[in-house]
Design a protein around this motif. Structure first.
Motif, PDB file in Angstrom:
ATOM      1  N   GLY A 170       0.816  -1.219   0.000  1.00 33.41           N
ATOM      2  CA  GLY A 170       0.000   0.000   0.000  1.00 33.41           C
ATOM      3  C   GLY A 170       0.841   1.256   0.000  1.00 33.41           C
ATOM      4  N   ILE A 171       1.921   1.286   0.789  1.00 32.43           N
ATOM      5  CA  ILE A 171       2.796   2.467   0.833  1.00 32.43           C
ATOM      6  C   ILE A 171       3.393   2.727  -0.540  1.00 32.43           C
ATOM      7  N   ALA A 172       3.928   1.679  -1.169  1.00 32.43           N
ATOM      8  CA  ALA A 172       4.536   1.852  -2.488  1.00 32.43           C
ATOM      9  C   ALA A 172       3.528   2.408  -3.488  1.00 32.43           C
ATOM     10  N   TRP A 173       2.309   1.857  -3.474  1.00 27.93           N
ATOM     11  CA  TRP A 173       1.294   2.309  -4.420  1.00 27.93           C
ATOM     12  C   TRP A 173       0.848   3.738  -4.129  1.00 27.93           C
ATOM     13  N   TRP A 174       0.665   4.095  -2.861  1.00 28.27           N
ATOM     14  CA  TRP A 174       0.161   5.425  -2.569  1.00 28.27           C
ATOM     15  C   TRP A 174       1.207   6.515  -2.803  1.00 28.27           C
ATOM     16  N   ILE A 175       2.482   6.166  -2.732  1.00 28.41           N
ATOM     17  CA  ILE A 175       3.513   7.137  -3.124  1.00 28.41           C
ATOM     18  C   ILE A 175       3.479   7.329  -4.635  1.00 28.41           C
ATOM     19  N   LEU A 176       3.261   6.232  -5.370  1.00 23.84           N
ATOM     20  CA  LEU A 176       3.124   6.365  -6.826  1.00 23.84           C
ATOM     21  C   LEU A 176       1.936   7.255  -7.176  1.00 23.84           C
ATOM     22  N   LEU A 177       0.832   7.093  -6.466  1.00 24.20           N
ATOM     23  CA  LEU A 177      -0.346   7.925  -6.712  1.00 24.20           C
ATOM     24  C   LEU A 177      -0.112   9.367  -6.273  1.00 24.20           C
ATOM     25  N   TRP A 178       0.673   9.536  -5.222  1.00 20.56           N
ATOM     26  CA  TRP A 178       0.979  10.884  -4.730  1.00 20.56           C
ATOM     27  C   TRP A 178       1.773  11.675  -5.766  1.00 20.56           C
ATOM     28  N   VAL A 179       2.626  10.985  -6.542  1.00 16.28           N
ATOM     29  CA  VAL A 179       3.389  11.663  -7.595  1.00 16.28           C
ATOM     30  C   VAL A 179       2.448  12.258  -8.635  1.00 16.28           C
ATOM     31  N   ASP A 180       1.386  11.532  -8.990  1.00 16.27           N
ATOM     32  CA  ASP A 180       0.450  11.989 -10.013  1.00 16.27           C
ATOM     33  C   ASP A 180      -0.630  12.917  -9.465  1.00 16.27           C
ATOM     34  N   HIS A 181      -1.008  12.714  -8.207  1.00 14.54           N
ATOM     35  CA  HIS A 181      -2.103  13.485  -7.623  1.00 14.54           C
ATOM     36  C   HIS A 181      -1.657  13.961  -6.248  1.00 14.54           C
ATOM     37  N   SER A 182      -1.136  15.129  -6.187  1.00 16.42           N
ATOM     38  CA  SER A 182      -0.590  15.649  -4.932  1.00 16.42           C
ATOM     39  C   SER A 182      -1.674  15.734  -3.860  1.00 16.42           C
ATOM     40  N   PHE A 183      -1.386  15.141  -2.706  1.00 17.99           N
ATOM     41  CA  PHE A 183      -2.257  15.252  -1.540  1.00 17.99           C
ATOM     42  C   PHE A 183      -1.376  15.107  -0.309  1.00 17.99           C
ATOM     43  N   SER A 184      -1.925  15.467   0.816  1.00 17.06           N
ATOM     44  CA  SER A 184      -1.133  15.487   2.050  1.00 17.06           C
ATOM     45  C   SER A 184      -0.766  14.088   2.498  1.00 17.06           C
ATOM     46  N   PHE A 185       0.329  13.996   3.264  1.00 14.50           N
ATOM     47  CA  PHE A 185       0.768  12.695   3.772  1.00 14.50           C
ATOM     48  C   PHE A 185      -0.206  12.151   4.819  1.00 14.50           C
ATOM     49  N   SER A 186      -0.951  13.057   5.440  1.00 16.99           N
ATOM     50  CA  SER A 186      -1.966  12.572   6.385  1.00 16.99           C
ATOM     51  C   SER A 186      -3.042  11.784   5.650  1.00 16.99           C
ATOM     52  N   ASN A 187      -3.352  12.229   4.434  1.00 15.18           N
ATOM     53  CA  ASN A 187      -4.322  11.490   3.633  1.00 15.18           C
ATOM     54  C   ASN A 187      -3.786  10.114   3.252  1.00 15.18           C
ATOM     55  N   ILE A 188      -2.471  10.037   2.959  1.00 19.35           N
ATOM     56  CA  ILE A 188      -1.861   8.736   2.663  1.00 19.35           C
ATOM     57  C   ILE A 188      -2.026   7.805   3.854  1.00 19.35           C
ATOM     58  N   PHE A 189      -1.823   8.344   5.045  1.00 22.48           N
ATOM     59  CA  PHE A 189      -1.958   7.545   6.260  1.00 22.48           C
ATOM     60  C   PHE A 189      -3.385   7.012   6.407  1.00 22.48           C
ATOM     61  N   TYR A 190      -4.372   7.912   6.194  1.00 21.19           N
ATOM     62  CA  TYR A 190      -5.766   7.499   6.293  1.00 21.19           C
ATOM     63  C   TYR A 190      -6.102   6.443   5.235  1.00 21.19           C
ATOM     64  N   MET A 191      -5.580   6.660   4.016  1.00 23.08           N
ATOM     65  CA  MET A 191      -5.849   5.723   2.920  1.00 23.08           C
ATOM     66  C   MET A 191      -5.265   4.350   3.215  1.00 23.08           C
ATOM     67  N   LEU A 192      -4.076   4.342   3.823  1.00 27.28           N
ATOM     68  CA  LEU A 192      -3.453   3.068   4.178  1.00 27.28           C
ATOM     69  C   LEU A 192      -4.287   2.323   5.220  1.00 27.28           C
ATOM     70  N   ILE A 193      -4.831   3.069   6.184  1.00 29.98           N
ATOM     71  CA  ILE A 193      -5.680   2.447   7.200  1.00 29.98           C
ATOM     72  C   ILE A 193      -6.888   1.794   6.545  1.00 29.98           C
ATOM     73  N   VAL A 194      -7.520   2.534   5.631  1.00 24.72           N
ATOM     74  CA  VAL A 194      -8.699   1.990   4.945  1.00 24.72           C
ATOM     75  C   VAL A 194      -8.309   0.786   4.089  1.00 24.72           C
ATOM     76  N   PHE A 195      -7.134   0.852   3.447  1.00 26.37           N
ATOM     77  CA  PHE A 195      -6.659  -0.268   2.624  1.00 26.37           C
ATOM     78  C   PHE A 195      -6.465  -1.518   3.481  1.00 26.37           C
ATOM     79  N   VAL A 196      -5.880  -1.350   4.670  1.00 25.82           N
ATOM     80  CA  VAL A 196      -5.686  -2.471   5.586  1.00 25.82           C
ATOM     81  C   VAL A 196      -7.037  -3.045   6.017  1.00 25.82           C
ATOM     82  N   ILE A 197      -7.996  -2.149   6.279  1.00 23.65           N
ATOM     83  CA  ILE A 197      -9.347  -2.614   6.651  1.00 23.65           C
ATOM     84  C   ILE A 197      -9.985  -3.377   5.498  1.00 23.65           C
ATOM     85  N   TYR A 198      -9.837  -2.851   4.286  1.00 27.31           N
ATOM     86  CA  TYR A 198     -10.358  -3.527   3.091  1.00 27.31           C
ATOM     87  C   TYR A 198      -9.794  -4.938   3.009  1.00 27.31           C
TER      88      TYR A 198
END
Length: 398
Positions: A170-198
């Motif tokens: 998830g970290i590797a993928w969300w950094i790749l997405l962050w390159v294309d779509h800039s968003f805060s690192f806090s959002n990456i953290f939240y997204m990772l939590i949801v990914f783990v729940i998924y």
């Protein structure tokens, strides 16, 4: 409290629930279809059999990505808002497929997906100041995906490793997405939590599905396989007989031969040594015959018809071609006596053999003829085979 409220509002709403349910539904479909396809092949299957199945599985995975994309666009009226929902769902299916399908097509899809999910960004990345992050993250993702591909069995047995690889993926993928779509690192953290729940939800559902499918396999085996010997039973033969007759009765150029055999003087084993010994004799005969059929690449299908009687179906072979095979089977059995409780038990068998004829009006005609030939072998003194009404002594055919 504000952060928690924001998470609940953004990540646990009706749209998120629908996406989650669609993801679970797609994974259920992938699991059931792939389960049926993978059962048709083994690692030793030729490439021309494995490749179409793996391509089909890859197409199912790609189709799932498209269905998720269309579902997301419908829910968001073609807006890119809440794109994390769509991304997390796709990542979940991609990672799950790595664990489930374990083929090179799935591996290739995972490796190419960073360049396929948004093709217009591929050229933009070359001028993006974040390009080094993309390169490093992609290499990291490649290493994780390859590791998962080679270590799937070990990872599934270890919850900690499974979770760790999931987070790193998830970290590797969300950094790749962050390159294309800039968003805060806090959002990456939240997204990772949801990914783990998924993934936790998916793993729970997958575990339940595996138990269900395993239960189906157990039931299927109980219905179609003999409990004592482990080979196919009379019920399986009854189900197969119609298909066999319908196919070969219309294929005059393709022969089909049936052989029926039973164990000579089987009642003596039970009377002299007990029913437990009789059971061991049955297992010994069934396993020896099944093994020899496989080792000799005869493609013969063996069934326990009942009691001490067995049937072998030889597809695409004439009765004449089957005769030397049957002699070899009998000799292999006779040269491998059963040693039980310090006693040496020599087991012999009698055979009846016949080929499907154009005059046969059904499978029953073939069966009755073979059964009659078997009794001719027994009445002639046993340890013999009768092929198309001609009796042969096994000892004269060693």
């Amino acid at each position: 409290m504000n952060i928690l409220k924001e998470i609940i509002n953004n990540y646990f709403n009706l749209t998120s629930t629908i996406i989650t349910l669609v993801t679970i539904g797609l994974i259920t479909i992938i699991t059931i279809i792939s389960y049926g396809l993978e059962r048709r092949i083994t690692d030793k299957s030729p490439i021309y059999i494995r490749l179409p199945i793996h391509l089909t599985e890859g197409a199912i995975l790609a189709g799932s990505m498209i269905i998720l994309q269309q579902t997301f666009h419908v829910l968001n009226n073609s807006s890119v808002n809440n794109g994390w929902l769509y991304a997390n769902a796709q990542l979940t299916i991609l990672l799950y497929s790595m664990y489930l399908l374990r083929n090179k097509i799935t591996l290739l899809i995972n490796l190419l997906m960073p360049f396929a999910y948004h093709q217009s960004n591929n050229l933009q990345r070359l001028t993006n100041v974040k390009l080094p992050y993309f390169i490093v993250s992609y290499i990291f993702l490649v290493a994780i995906v390859i590791y998962i591909y080679w270590q799937t069995d070990r990872l599934q047995d270890s919850t900690i490793k499974y979770l760790a690889l999931q987070i790193l993926y998830g970290i590797a993928w969300w950094i790749l997405l962050w390159v294309d779509h800039s968003f805060s690192f806090s959002n990456i953290f939240y997204m990772l939590i949801v990914f783990v729940i998924y993934m936790a939800i998916i793993r729970f559902c997958e575990h339940k599905m595996q138990l269900t499918l395993a239960g189906y396999d157990t039931l299927k085996k109980a219905v179609n396989y003999d409990e004592l010997t482990g080979i196919r039973n009379r019920s399986n033969l009854d189900k197969s007989s119609k298909e066999i007759y319908d196919k070969y009765s219309h294929e005059n150029r393709v022969p089909l031969t049936m052989a029926m055999f039973d164990i000579d003087h089987f009642k003596l084993f039970n009377d002299k040594y007990g029913h437990a010994t009789g059971d061991e004799v049955l297992r010994h005969v069934a396993h020896t015959m099944e093994r020899e059929l496989y080792l000799r690449k005869t493609h013969g299908e063996i069934f326990r018809f009942g009691g001490e009687e067995f049937i072998i179906i030889f597809r695409d072979k004439t009765a004449e071609e089957c005769s030397p095979i049957i002699v070899d089977l009998r000799n292999a059995l006779y040269s491998a006596p059963l040693f039980l409780n310090g006693k040496k038990l020599n087991v012999s068998v009698s055979f009846g053999v016949s080929e499907l004829k154009s005059s046969d009006t059904g499978f029953t005609d073939l069966f009755n003829r073979v059964d009659n030939y078997l009794y001719k072998s027994k009445n002639a003194g046993r340890n013999k085979m009768t092929v198309e009404d001609v009796i042969y002594d096994f000892d004269e055919n060693k």
